[in-house]
Motif scaffolding. Structure first.
Motif: not given
Length: 306
Positions: A108-128
């Motif tokens: 679950y901890f690894i899941f949370a890290i992967c989710l946060c990083v994925s959302i952060t990258i996605s928002y950075t390169i192409a917004s919502m």
């Protein structure tokens, strides 16, 4: 001193081995070898003939990483959800959570890290817009894991949506349009792969539902028919894309695509479990055909610029 040095060296070697085993377990948990599926995010950029534009290329690479991490989130949730069934499966019982190499809490901890990083990258390169796509992908697959995987046809539809969303995500992050014929090619091709996977699972495991409940709702005849209907549609949609191009040189790729799918079909008619990554990775002929297709398309799109 000599025995102490030997013991010290042995201790370092053991720590290295344990560290390597932990990394291997993490790699299996994240399904790193399945990240190859996320190359689909580069399809819109590749076919738009903008692959050499560095700013767009960088966004696509980051998008590949982001989608790989969100797909790993799905694998982690599936492994947690199916841990009891996996322990009864001849192959899946060796997965990190099922085998006890990684605890559910750590997963679950690894899941949370992967989710946060994925959302952060996605928002950075192409917004919502990109964030919505990765969250939709995650939501559909969590729903799949929570019960929709046991609903006939819906399970394959969700598997297919994963391939489609990868292409849409790639179009969003690279800011390019993609032909409707290519979208249809990806969708029908994904249905072909999905039905093929279910077909081979039934052929190997039967349809008693011991390891996959939904197999009780299918028959080999149904899966065979629909698998090859989708294959025919895939070839047709791809041919329509080729005919939509100004140059007739793209016609050359049509029979090559047909041969690639024929070779793939030959593999899944055998002892394969139908997983696309496993099928391609174990067939050198198929790998060579795919590489030949890639070289042909690079020539047409980027060298001849047709």
């Amino acid at each position: 001193m000599w025995p102490e040095e030997v013991n010290s060296s042995a201790s370092r070697i053991m720590r290295f081995i344990r560290g390597a085993m932990r990394m291997r377990s993490f790699s299996k948990l994240l399904r790193v070898k399945h990240w190859v599926k996320n190359i689909l995010v580069a399809v819109p950029l590749f076919f738009s003939q903008n692959l050499l534009q560095m700013d767009i290329w960088k966004s696509t690479v980051l998008g590949f990483i982001a989608f790989s991490l969100i797909s790993s989130c799905v694998y982690i949730i599936n492994d947690i959800q199916d841990v009891d069934k996996d322990r009864m499966h001849p192959k899946k019982k060796f997965r990190p959570i099922a085998s006890g190499k990684i605890t559910v809490k750590s997963a679950y901890f690894i899941f949370a890290i992967c989710l946060c990083v994925s959302i952060t990258i996605s928002y950075t390169i192409a917004s919502m817009n990109a964030v919505v796509i990765v969250l939709l992908y995650l939501f559909l697959n969590i729903a799949y894991s929570k019960g929709l995987k046991n609903k006939a046809l819906i399970d394959v539809v969700i598997l297919t949506s994963g391939f489609f969303l990868r292409v849409v995500y790639g179009a969003v992050i690279s800011h390019v349009e993609i032909s409707a014929w290519l979208y249809l090619t990806v969708i029908s091709g994904a249905f072909y792969l999905g039905f093929g996977k279910r077909r081979n699972e039934m052929q190997q495991q039967g349809n008693d539902g011991t390891t996959r409940k939904v197999l009780k709702s299918y028959s080999l005849s149904f899966l065979d028919k629909n698998m090859y209907v989708c294959l025919a549609l895939t070839n047709m949609f791809y041919a329509l894309w080729a005919t939509s191009k100004e140059s007739q040189a793209y016609f050359i790729s049509v029979p090559l695509v047909m041969i690639i799918f024929m070779q793939y079909s030959l593999d899944i008619e055998g002892d394969s479990d139908g997983d696309p990554v496993e099928v391609i990775g174990q067939d050198r002929t198929l790998i060579c055909l795919v590489l030949l297709y890639a070289a042909l398309m690079v020539t047409l799109l980027y060298i001849l610029r047709l």
